[in-house]
Design a protein around this motif. Structure first.
Motif, PDB file in Angstrom:
ATOM      1  N   THR A   1       0.857  -1.180   0.000  1.00  0.00           N
ATOM      2  CA  THR A   1       0.000   0.000   0.000  1.00  0.00           C
ATOM      3  C   THR A   1       0.899   1.238   0.000  1.00  0.00           C
ATOM      4  O   THR A   1       2.113   1.138   0.238  1.00  0.00           O
ATOM      5  N   ASP A   2       0.318   2.412  -0.211  1.00  0.00           N
ATOM      6  CA  ASP A   2       1.106   3.640  -0.156  1.00  0.00           C
ATOM      7  C   ASP A   2       1.720   3.835   1.232  1.00  0.00           C
ATOM      8  O   ASP A   2       2.858   4.297   1.355  1.00  0.00           O
TER       9      ASP A   2
ATOM     10  N   ALA B   1       1.469   0.763   9.356  1.00  0.00           N
ATOM     11  CA  ALA B   1       1.811   0.030   8.137  1.00  0.00           C
ATOM     12  C   ALA B   1       3.169  -0.652   8.265  1.00  0.00           C
ATOM     13  O   ALA B   1       3.440  -1.648   7.580  1.00  0.00           O
TER      14      ALA B   1
ATOM     15  N   SER C   1      -4.172  -3.609   5.458  1.00  0.00           N
ATOM     16  CA  SER C   1      -3.161  -3.872   4.443  1.00  0.00           C
ATOM     17  C   SER C   1      -3.811  -4.568   3.248  1.00  0.00           C
ATOM     18  O   SER C   1      -5.035  -4.704   3.186  1.00  0.00           O
ATOM     19  N   ILE C   2      -2.996  -4.990   2.303  1.00  0.00           N
ATOM     20  CA  ILE C   2      -3.451  -5.762   1.142  1.00  0.00           C
ATOM     21  C   ILE C   2      -2.744  -7.098   1.187  1.00  0.00           C
ATOM     22  O   ILE C   2      -1.528  -7.165   1.434  1.00  0.00           O
TER      23      ILE C   2
END
Length: 294
Positions: A136-137, A228, A288-289
């Motif tokens: 992710t960013d 993150a 998150s992904i």
């Protein structure tokens, strides 16, 4: 009387604004002095940064010859530069010299899971770290913040000092791309023959821990969720089980570093909340992904 009240109101506003500004500088991860060991490296920061600039340009030149550098229109490169643009304004807090650096961001076409920031603010990412980890960013910002932190805290000079380097110029000039700076030795020989000599020059655990925390601070101030970082290193660990990552060969991983980040999360979450205009006690959970299916 009205003018006097107006002046008092304006003075109160100025004092309040100044107090908020001072608080914004003093909260987050506390800033410490740069290590004096960096002064034993055999060169000052200006010399070090100049050698790093030459090395970075040489690496890019060789990579361009192999069509291994993303163009300015590449969506991932545009994304990286946008994230860097948000982080860079907060770098001077950790090293005042950073305000004068010639910051650059490039993307190298390689499946390698890696990224680095050389002295003087020269950043490079590899495609692999973006795609294999499905970042992710916020997670990209944590990687970038971590690598920028190494440059800001002059860990390379410090490491050279620890190794009792007597000639920094000779040490750098011989390496077109060193493992010291995270270069990928498989990138079509673009890194040069000096990489092997630098393979043993790794940042200490203390340097890595500092880079984690400074990276969290930079990301939070720029409005990226510092939580993150936990998701990032969990992904790193999961991928590394199946395929040892070069990025982790110089970046110690595991539960200890995640624990250290969690211990300091209370310092950076209010900074992040302020940057986003949110209530620090009511932050939504970080999402998150998932990693790509292999």
């Amino acid at each position: 009387m009205k003018n006097l009240k107006l002046k008092h109101a304006m003075l109160a506003l100025v004092l309040c604004t100044s107090a908020l500004s001072l608080h914004a500088q003093n909260d987050g991860i506390p800033v410490t002095k740069l290590s004096p060991l960096r002064n034993l490296s055999g060169g000052d920061s200006q010399q070090f940064n100049e050698q790093a600039r030459l090395q970075y340009n040489q690496m890019l030149s060789q990579a361009h010859q192999k069509d291994a550098v993303a163009t300015d229109t590449n969506p991932q490169l545009i994304r990286l530069r946008a994230i860097a643009k948000r982080l860079i304004p907060f770098t001077a807090r950790w090293n005042p010299e950073a305000a004068k650096w010639d910051w650059q961001v490039n993307l190298l076409k390689s499946d390698t899971v890696n990224a680095f920031c050389m002295p003087g603010g020269r950043i490079a990412f590899y495609n692999g770290i973006l795609t294999k980890l499905n970042l992710t960013d916020d997670e990209v910002a944590m990687v970038m913040g971590h690598e920028i932190a190494h440059a800001l805290r002059e860990h390379a000079r410090e490491q050279a000092g620890k190794n009792n380097a007597t000639s920094l110029v000779a040490r750098l000039a011989g390496a077109a791309g060193a493992a010291y700076f995270g270069f990928d030795p498989r990138l079509g020989d673009a890194v040069g023959s000096g990489a092997a000599r630098f393979a043993a020059l790794k940042f200490s655990r203390g340097d890595e821990s500092e880079a984690d925390l400074v990276g969290m601070d930079l990301a939070a101030r720029a409005g990226f969720d510092p939580r993150a970082g936990i998701a990032l290193w969990q992904k790193m660990g999961a991928v590394n089980k199946n395929q040892p990552l070069q990025f982790l060969s110089t970046h110690p991983s595991g539960s200890q570093r995640i624990e250290d980040m969690n211990k300091n999360m209370y310092l950076v979450l209010p900074v992040y909340a302020r940057a986003k205009g949110l209530d620090p006690d009511k932050l939504p959970a970080y999402h998150s992904i998932a990693l790509p299916r292999s």
